[in-house]
Write a protein that holds these residues in place. Structure first.
Motif, PDB file in Angstrom:
ATOM      1  N   HIS A 203     -22.681 -46.504 -12.415  1.00 50.23           N
ATOM      2  CA  HIS A 203     -22.301 -46.562 -13.687  1.00 50.23           C
ATOM      3  C   HIS A 203     -21.184 -45.419 -14.156  1.00 50.23           C
ATOM      4  CE1 HIS A 203     -24.511 -49.870 -15.357  1.00 50.23           C
ATOM      5  NE2 HIS A 203     -25.675 -49.456 -14.646  1.00 50.23           N
ATOM      6  N   LEU A 204     -21.712 -44.384 -13.703  1.00 48.38           N
ATOM      7  CA  LEU A 204     -21.071 -42.936 -13.786  1.00 48.38           C
ATOM      8  C   LEU A 204     -19.726 -43.307 -13.114  1.00 48.38           C
ATOM      9  CD1 LEU A 204     -20.654 -40.177 -14.799  1.00 48.38           C
ATOM     10  CD2 LEU A 204     -21.766 -39.284 -12.787  1.00 48.38           C
ATOM     11  N   PHE A 205     -19.552 -43.737 -11.739  1.00 48.62           N
ATOM     12  CA  PHE A 205     -18.223 -44.074 -11.364  1.00 48.62           C
ATOM     13  C   PHE A 205     -17.249 -44.897 -12.062  1.00 48.62           C
ATOM     14  CE2 PHE A 205     -15.372 -46.810  -8.705  1.00 48.62           C
ATOM     15  CZ  PHE A 205     -14.736 -45.732  -8.235  1.00 48.62           C
ATOM     16  N   PHE A 206     -17.932 -45.939 -12.471  1.00 48.38           N
ATOM     17  CA  PHE A 206     -16.718 -46.635 -13.301  1.00 48.38           C
ATOM     18  C   PHE A 206     -16.568 -46.232 -14.768  1.00 48.38           C
ATOM     19  CE2 PHE A 206     -18.253 -49.870 -10.175  1.00 48.38           C
ATOM     20  CZ  PHE A 206     -16.898 -50.454  -9.643  1.00 48.38           C
ATOM     21  N   ALA A 207     -17.428 -45.509 -15.391  1.00 50.99           N
ATOM     22  CA  ALA A 207     -17.170 -44.789 -16.545  1.00 50.99           C
ATOM     23  C   ALA A 207     -16.048 -43.934 -16.384  1.00 50.99           C
ATOM     24  CB  ALA A 207     -18.428 -43.901 -17.112  1.00 50.99           C
ATOM     25  N   ASP A 208     -16.067 -43.349 -15.354  1.00 53.33           N
ATOM     26  CA  ASP A 208     -14.925 -42.267 -14.940  1.00 53.33           C
ATOM     27  C   ASP A 208     -13.682 -43.191 -14.739  1.00 53.33           C
ATOM     28  OD1 ASP A 208     -13.807 -39.804 -14.094  1.00 53.33           O
ATOM     29  OD2 ASP A 208     -13.826 -40.493 -12.012  1.00 53.33           O
ATOM     30  N   MET A 209     -13.675 -44.178 -13.779  1.00 54.00           N
ATOM     31  CA  MET A 209     -12.531 -44.797 -13.544  1.00 54.00           C
ATOM     32  C   MET A 209     -11.900 -45.461 -14.880  1.00 54.00           C
ATOM     33  SD  MET A 209     -12.709 -47.920 -10.843  1.00 54.00           S
ATOM     34  CE  MET A 209     -11.101 -49.140 -10.792  1.00 54.00           C
ATOM     35  N   LEU A 379     -13.098 -61.681 -17.020  1.00 54.29           N
ATOM     36  CA  LEU A 379     -13.855 -62.850 -15.778  1.00 54.29           C
ATOM     37  C   LEU A 379     -13.594 -62.363 -14.466  1.00 54.29           C
ATOM     38  CD1 LEU A 379     -12.965 -66.028 -18.099  1.00 54.29           C
ATOM     39  CD2 LEU A 379     -15.202 -64.830 -17.862  1.00 54.29           C
ATOM     40  N   GLN A 380     -12.674 -61.442 -14.502  1.00 52.57           N
ATOM     41  CA  GLN A 380     -12.280 -61.115 -12.962  1.00 52.57           C
ATOM     42  C   GLN A 380     -12.175 -59.691 -13.009  1.00 52.57           C
ATOM     43  OE1 GLN A 380      -9.572 -63.836 -10.587  1.00 52.57           O
ATOM     44  NE2 GLN A 380      -9.703 -65.296 -12.039  1.00 52.57           N
ATOM     45  N   VAL A 381     -12.378 -58.727 -11.948  1.00 56.44           N
ATOM     46  CA  VAL A 381     -11.851 -57.412 -11.605  1.00 56.44           C
ATOM     47  C   VAL A 381     -11.355 -57.330 -10.382  1.00 56.44           C
ATOM     48  CG1 VAL A 381     -14.004 -56.705 -13.178  1.00 56.44           C
ATOM     49  CG2 VAL A 381     -14.507 -56.857 -10.773  1.00 56.44           C
ATOM     50  N   ALA A 382     -11.037 -58.395  -9.508  1.00 53.51           N
ATOM     51  CA  ALA A 382     -10.525 -58.038  -8.415  1.00 53.51           C
ATOM     52  C   ALA A 382      -9.279 -57.463  -8.446  1.00 53.51           C
ATOM     53  CB  ALA A 382     -10.528 -59.330  -7.721  1.00 53.51           C
ATOM     54  N   ASP A 383      -8.400 -57.886  -9.382  1.00 57.15           N
ATOM     55  CA  ASP A 383      -6.917 -57.283  -9.394  1.00 57.15           C
ATOM     56  C   ASP A 383      -7.061 -55.652  -9.680  1.00 57.15           C
ATOM     57  OD1 ASP A 383      -6.083 -59.815  -8.608  1.00 57.15           O
ATOM     58  OD2 ASP A 383      -5.309 -60.381 -10.876  1.00 57.15           O
ATOM     59  N   LYS A 384      -7.815 -55.440 -10.534  1.00 55.83           N
ATOM     60  CA  LYS A 384      -7.832 -53.890 -11.103  1.00 55.83           C
ATOM     61  C   LYS A 384      -8.577 -52.948 -10.010  1.00 55.83           C
ATOM     62  CE  LYS A 384      -8.343 -51.466 -15.386  1.00 55.83           C
ATOM     63  NZ  LYS A 384      -8.641 -51.665 -16.723  1.00 55.83           N
ATOM     64  N   SER A 387      -6.515 -52.954  -6.479  1.00 56.66           N
ATOM     65  CA  SER A 387      -5.330 -52.132  -6.583  1.00 56.66           C
ATOM     66  C   SER A 387      -5.844 -50.720  -6.783  1.00 56.66           C
ATOM     67  CB  SER A 387      -4.494 -52.378  -8.008  1.00 56.66           C
ATOM     68  OG  SER A 387      -4.968 -52.015  -9.109  1.00 56.66           O
ATOM     69  N   TYR A 388      -6.933 -50.331  -7.506  1.00 59.09           N
ATOM     70  CA  TYR A 388      -7.432 -48.820  -7.360  1.00 59.09           C
ATOM     71  C   TYR A 388      -7.718 -48.457  -5.903  1.00 59.09           C
ATOM     72  CZ  TYR A 388     -10.357 -44.998  -9.472  1.00 59.09           C
ATOM     73  OH  TYR A 388     -10.911 -43.805  -9.444  1.00 59.09           O
TER      74      TYR A 388
END
Length: 644
Positions: A203-209, A379-384, A387-388
């Motif tokens: 959760h912290l990792f994605f909040a930071d991202m 609905l999808q997070v693959a692109d984001k 690419s990160y």
């Protein structure tokens, strides 16, 4: 480096001398070697390491022996603390004593000195219960070194005072705070910046991202290597952080903070108190516009309801009035200036969530007895995410006991856009066929039939008779079925009964283990991340295959999106997470080479439907039977050993 790393997993290594009971495991050595190679080439690696592989040490050794900085992210705070306080110190002292290690949690885990002072200043304006809790927090604050709320054991995890003595991104004053130099969060981040290895959670990792994505800066320091343990949770958590959500609780807390400012700093600003009261009133009306029973639903559809539209319009009007009142007093209080920015941001998100015609998102709502939350989830997070990963110059390691469907990692890598990741599937060293048995009892009703409740209760009571000295988990896919079974079992057994929701998860599990022959009834949070060894857990009963609820709005949106892309929703969207979830639930049973037990899945579809083979192929290779009597005999045999 690979050869150096594998040498630590030999019988006479420094690791073997430092860790009592350490024994080399080929799969563990193979995993460590693969991670060392990935670190060297700055690649991506996805590893499924089944229970007993020793995956924690397999990634910690190469991380400790590599140069550069590393970040390890775990699925839960409990695992994060275990890693930091238990696993990492023992290993570091043995093989890399110079490495600096730091623990970093989200801001709500740290005491905010400024907000504690505000809470104290309110005095009698707080309820008596909260006043007592403030005194308890103050006592603890005098002796804490790190300000980590996890160390405040004298208050329950959901204590009413906690939101008032911790900060959020919205209400933090940052460098303008009078207590900035003493801030526990600032100190924790400083330690993280100086450390070689930082332990965080997903959760912290994605909040930071997400924060970095909108230019707010960076919480987690740059790393040369990132390791994600319990990585099967990542796609769902990423969806949460790449979307937007706004709840009546957030707006209510903002209004309460405004009342605090009126009571402590701006006592002449009566209009602020009135605006806060109007906002709180419209938030109560907003909740009452929804059905009384807590639920999740499709916000696109629900937003067409006239009663809800009227409540939303009133809330919008009062929110904008609140903003104008706060705006008129800007410059008089640092806390009020921050409150204004927070209000503007909330109004922006609120307006965004009213515009439900945009595609590529699921718009849904959920209600609790007192609050409503609106969500916009991609609905999808693959692109984001993909690419990160590609744009970074770091090595990425993803590991869990449950990532593959059979031997195929495609579902996981596709969801996260990991196009060029290497994959590795490592079997458990446990002798599952000798240690355990899988039973799918014959003649069961279909899961949706009314008779299923009686069948489940009957199987559970038979298990308890055959398992008098061992513990039993009964895992459910719904709270409703859990409560129905719990009510019946209370009258049918004198065994210690532990029901999810009666106390917090940690206490419930500790009491279950202490009892030795207890019965624990749990839903999703007990299907994973729970480690009970020995006779305290010798049987796991699962009520049915854990498919997502068909009326879940997020699932419905993903199914519709899948159809629009010309793919088959059942195999692409519904089946993979159910297989992973069953794999997780089954993984609670055999946790050690000395464990023995029975897994009972009360769902005929495991053997009658073609897709059942995919579920079975993903489970540990336990002995299999359709005869419940045979499974009960095995339990009696285990109990005979237990009593010896």
């Amino acid at each position: 480096m690979t050869q150096q790393v594998t040498s630590y997993f030999q019988p006479d290594s420094a690791l073997a001398k430092a860790l009592p009971g350490f024994a080399p495991r080929p799969a563990q050595t193979e995993m460590a070697a693969a991670i060392a190679a990935t670190l060297r080439k700055k690649g991506q690696l996805v590893v499924e390491a089944e229970t007993g592989t020793g995956k924690t040490y397999a990634y910690l050794v190469p991380i400790l022996k590599s140069s550069g900085r590393a970040m390890i992210s775990t699925g839960t705070k409990a695992l994060q603390e275990q890693l930091f306080h238990r696993d990492l110190p023992a290993l570091r002292d043995a093989i890399a004593p110079d490495k600096q290690v730091s623990l970093l949690k989200g801001r709500s885990n740290y005491l905010c000195i400024h907000r504690l002072e505000q809470a104290q200043a309110q005095g009698n304006d707080l309820s008596l219960a909260v006043q007592k809790q403030v005194i308890e927090v103050k006592r603890w604050a005098l002796r804490t070194e790190d300000g980590d709320i996890g160390g405040l054991s004298s208050l329950p995890e959901d204590a009413e005072v906690l939101p008032q003595v911790t900060s959020t991104v919205d209400n933090c004053l940052g460098r303008d705070c009078p207590s900035y130099d003493d801030c526990y969060l600032v100190k924790a981040r400083k330690r993280a910046l100086e450390a070689d290895i930082v332990v965080v959670n997903h959760h912290l990792f994605f909040a930071d991202m997400a924060l970095k994505d909108v230019g707010f800066g960076e919480l987690i320091p740059h790393a040369d290597a990132l390791v994600f343990d319990e990585a099967h949770q990542l796609p769902d958590i990423a969806s949460q952080y790449f979307g937007e959500a706004l709840g009546s609780r957030q707006l209510s807390e903002m209004a309460q903070d405004a009342k605090t400012i009126y009571l402590t700093e701006l006592k002449d600003l009566r209009q602020l108190d009135k605006a806060a009261d109007k906002l709180l009133g419209s938030l109560r009306d907003w909740r009452l516009a929804f059905p009384i029973d807590p639920q999740r639903g499709n916000w696109r559809q629900q937003s067409q309801d006239e009663k809800i539209q009227a409540a939303a319009a009133q809330l919008t009007e009062n929110l904008e009035f609140f903003r104008e009142v706060v705006k008129g007093a800007l410059g008089r209080s640092q806390d009020l200036d921050t409150l204004y920015e927070r209000c503007v941001q909330f109004i922006h998100i609120w307006q965004l969530l009213q515009n439900t015609q945009r595609t590529g998102y699921s718009f849904w709502f959920e209600t609790t007895p007192r609050h409503v939350v609106l969500h916009q989830t991609p609905l999808q997070v693959a692109d984001k995410f993909g690419s990160y990963v590609r744009e970074s110059e770091a090595a990425w390691i993803f590991t869990s006991a449950t990532l593959a469907i059979g031997d195929d990692f495609g579902h996981f890598t596709r969801l996260l856009g990991l196009e060029s990741a290497d994959t590795l599937c490592l079997p458990s060293p446990f002798a599952f066929s000798e240690q355990g048995m899988l039973c799918v009892p014959r003649f069961l009703p279909q899961p949706q039939q009314r008779e299923m409740l009686d069948a489940l209760v009957q199987i559970t009571t038979q298990v308890l008779d055959a398992n008098p000295r061992g513990g039993t988990f009964v895992l459910f896919t719904s709270h409703r079925m859990l409560q129905l079974v719990a009510r019946q079992l209370e009258n049918l057994t004198e065994r210690p009964l532990f029901v999810q929701g009666t106390t917090n998860k940690r206490e419930l599990l500790a009491d279950f283990i202490t009892a030795g022959n207890g019965v624990l009834l749990g839903t999703s949070s007990f299907w994973e991340g729970v480690d009970v060894r020995g006779s305290a857990l010798t049987c796991v009963i699962i009520d049915k295959l854990p498919f997502g609820a068909p009326d879940d709005p997020l699932l419905q949106a993903r199914i519709e999106d899948c159809r629009m892309r010309g793919a088959e929703p059942f195999t692409q969207v519904q089946l993979p997470p159910a297989v992973i979830a069953l794999k997780q639930g089954a993984g609670r049973l055999i946790r050690d080479s000395g464990d023995r037990g029975v897994l009972i899945v009360c769902d005929q579809r495991l053997v009658t439907k073609p897709y059942g083979q995919l579920f079975v192929a993903s489970l540990p290779p336990l002995r299999r039977t359709r005869d419940l009597a045979q499974a009960l005999d095995f339990l009696k045999e285990i109990n005979g050993e237990t009593s010896a």
